[in-house]
Enzyme design. Structure first.
Site, mmCIF file in Angstrom:
data_model
loop_
_atom_site.group_PDB
_atom_site.id
_atom_site.type_symbol
_atom_site.label_atom_id
_atom_site.label_comp_id
_atom_site.label_asym_id
_atom_site.label_seq_id
_atom_site.Cartn_x
_atom_site.Cartn_y
_atom_site.Cartn_z
ATOM 1 N N GLU A 46 10.860 -8.002 -2.607
ATOM 2 C CA GLU A 46 11.389 -6.704 -2.200
ATOM 3 C C GLU A 46 10.827 -6.455 -0.806
ATOM 4 O O GLU A 46 9.636 -6.186 -0.637
ATOM 5 C CB GLU A 46 10.957 -5.629 -3.197
ATOM 6 N N LEU A 47 11.694 -6.589 0.209
ATOM 7 C CA LEU A 47 11.228 -6.671 1.591
ATOM 8 C C LEU A 47 11.665 -5.467 2.431
ATOM 9 O O LEU A 47 11.830 -4.379 1.920
ATOM 10 C CB LEU A 47 11.697 -7.991 2.193
ATOM 11 N N TRP A 96 0.798 -1.217 0.000
ATOM 12 C CA TRP A 96 0.000 0.000 0.000
ATOM 13 C C TRP A 96 0.838 1.278 0.000
ATOM 14 O O TRP A 96 0.333 2.352 -0.307
ATOM 15 C CB TRP A 96 -0.927 0.028 1.221
ATOM 16 N N ASN A 97 2.128 1.218 0.329
ATOM 17 C CA ASN A 97 2.866 2.455 0.576
ATOM 18 C C ASN A 97 3.193 3.249 -0.690
ATOM 19 O O ASN A 97 3.352 4.459 -0.642
ATOM 20 C CB ASN A 97 4.137 2.182 1.391
ATOM 21 N N LYS A 146 -2.638 -8.534 -7.678
ATOM 22 C CA LYS A 146 -3.412 -8.373 -6.445
ATOM 23 C C LYS A 146 -2.831 -7.196 -5.670
ATOM 24 O O LYS A 146 -1.795 -7.294 -5.035
ATOM 25 C CB LYS A 146 -3.357 -9.624 -5.563
ATOM 26 N N CYS A 152 10.388 1.418 2.636
ATOM 27 C CA CYS A 152 11.260 0.331 3.088
ATOM 28 C C CYS A 152 12.727 0.715 3.112
ATOM 29 O O CYS A 152 13.514 0.155 3.885
ATOM 30 C CB CYS A 152 11.059 -0.909 2.219
ATOM 31 N N GLY A 198 6.708 -6.292 0.248
ATOM 32 C CA GLY A 198 6.050 -6.190 1.544
ATOM 33 C C GLY A 198 7.029 -6.440 2.674
ATOM 34 O O GLY A 198 8.239 -6.310 2.511
ATOM 35 N N SER A 199 6.504 -6.852 3.801
ATOM 36 C CA SER A 199 7.339 -7.071 4.974
ATOM 37 C C SER A 199 8.167 -8.343 4.824
ATOM 38 O O SER A 199 7.799 -9.258 4.085
ATOM 39 C CB SER A 199 6.469 -7.172 6.231
#
Length: 479
Positions: A255-256, A156-157, A180, A289, A233-234
């Site tokens: 990509e974390l 979402w960022n 998604k 991130c 994401g995380s």
């Protein structure tokens, strides 16, 4: 609260999915409400996709791949150029949506969240025009071929940027896509789907299925007919995605997270170092991130640097984005607000010294958190080791250059870093930082450079040629 329609969005219908070249109703008949984090109004609803929706989207993408992979590159490039032209035409509309679904000020939503990422798309087209998909090596030929059906799971960022960095290179190289988006910021992706439909991409090449990560996301990751999963994401969720995807030996890019260091060496331009560091921590409310959230400073210059940090922090405009186009805005959700609040409280509990800011209180009128600066942080503290994803800076003193390097690398992450100081010394330190990206002094990230991390910050790269090659398989054909 009722659903409201954005001004300027026209008759866009967010209650359907885009599958096999048409807008269709979800089989679930359930919806997810989308909230404006700046005022907590419900601004739209999107389908809560289910297994039947996913199966239909994957089937459509699989069928489309059988012909799309063999389409002339010139045709794919032409369609992508028309797609980008349509998005540039609607960039103000896209920015208005980002203002509402992410809570950004209009100026930042347009410049950073919209225009810059559309220019990234143009860069991918330029790369595709020049790229050698086939190369004669003498006794064999190397071919770069599309992987197949790609499931793109985005956060979402950066609701536009994280999508375009995946779907544009994937489709240009001959893959088909099921996207998604995050359930918190899915509305921008409807503009993308509408643009794809208008410019005439073949049906099934792009599919949009909204829903939750633990339903639609998991179904895509584990689906037998999905060949590749690209996830942002995380790190926690990324590990779960990787484990599930590897059951089918799928290609994955991750990509974390990050807990990135910014090192100020003796002799550095402190004003420059602090400004470039704070830009990453405060803009987008720390929801980035690669934010440089650990500021490493010489022990005997700590007080001087603290003063610069405080003065610079006061220059950032936080508040309701509807009141000013330059306001940075709120965090994205109640969950994120409570998470950041708990980390700030943890910092106080651990004994870090808060030199600026306060513990956020109520979020009745929006999820606002103003900047917090902790000093005298020990690198073993939770606030120095875990990704907070909010506007929280940790100032960590060090005794000498060797200790600074050790502290910088003492993390499970390795996404980004910065070093400020005399050029020769700064370059020497930069070479020893275990990180996918390192900025030195005036250096700036460019769209041709690869973005991605060492260690638990991920697998693979986005951006430039490296980001495009993630969506290609290598074949050797012997003469």
């Amino acid at each position: 609260m009722g659903i409201i329609i954005f001004k300027g969005v026209g008759d866009m219908d967010y209650t359907k999915l885009y599958i096999n070249g048409e807008w269709v109703e979800s089989n679930s008949k359930e919806f997810i409400e989308v909230e404006n984090p700046a005022n907590r109004e419900i601004i739209a609803k999107v389908p809560k996709g289910n297994k039947a929706d996913v199966d239909y989207a994957v089937k459509s993408a699989r069928e489309a791949f059988e012909t799309w992979q063999y389409t002339d590159l010139s045709t794919r490039i032409s369609l992508m150029e028309k797609f980008l032209e349509e998005l540039f035409r609607r960039e103000d509309e896209i920015a208005d949506i980002i203002v509402k679904e992410l809570g950004r000020g209009k100026e930042y939503a347009l410049k950073v969240h919209t225009t810059s990422f559309l220019k990234d798309g143009e860069n991918y087209v330029r790369i595709a025009k020049e790229y050698k998909f086939e190369e004669d090596m003498g006794d064999h030929i190397i071919r770069k071929e599309p992987i197949g059906v790609v499931a793109a799971l985005t956060p979402w960022n950066y609701p536009l940027g994280q999508v375009t960095k995946k779907i544009i290179p994937a489709m240009l190289t001959g893959n088909t896509v099921i996207l998604k988006p995050s359930q918190y910021t899915p509305l921008v992706t409807y503009i993308l789907a509408d643009a794809i439909d208008k410019v005439g991409f073949p049906k099934g090449v792009f599919n949009l299925v909204t829903g939750t990560g633990d339903e639609v996301g998991d179904l895509l990751v584990e689906h037998k007919d999905v060949d590749m999963v690209t996830f942002t994401g995380s790190t926690k969720v990324g590990k779960e995605v990787a484990q599930k995807a590897m059951k089918g030996i799928k290609r994955i890019t991750l990509e974390l997270g990050g807990k990135s260091p910014s090192i100020i060496l003796k002799g550095a331009d402190i004003e420059l170092a602090v400004k470039k560091t704070l830009d990453t921590v405060y803009i987008n409310v720390g929801q980035t991130c690669s934010a440089l959230t650990r500021l490493l400073v010489p022990e005997d210059e700590k007080e001087k640097i603290e003063e610069v940090v405080i003065n610079k922090t006061k220059e950032y405009s936080f508040g309701d984005p509807s009141l000013s186009p330059t306001n940075i805005g709120p965090l994205v959700s109640e969950e994120q607000f409570l998470r950041v609040k708990s980390y700030i409280e943890k910092g106080i509990e651990e004994g870090a010294r808060m030199i600026y800011g306060e513990v956020p209180k109520s979020y009745d009128k929006g999820y606002y958190v103003t900047p917090v600066v902790f000093s005298d942080v020990n690198n073993n503290m939770v606030i120095a080791r875990e990704e907070i994803f909010g506007p929280v800076l940790c100032i960590i003193p060090y005794k000498d250059k060797e200790e600074a390097i050790r502290i910088a690398n003492d993390t499970v992450y390795g996404l980004s870093a910065a070093v400020f100081g005399p050029d020769e010394e700064a370059w020497e330190v930069a070479k020893k930082i275990k990180s996918g990206n390192v900025i030195v002094n005036e250096g700036r990230f460019t769209r041709n450079a690869p973005f991605g991390g060492f260690k638990q910050s991920g697998l693979g790269r986005e951006g430039g040629i490296f980001g495009m090659e993630e969506f290609l398989e290598i074949k050797a054909v012997f003469k």
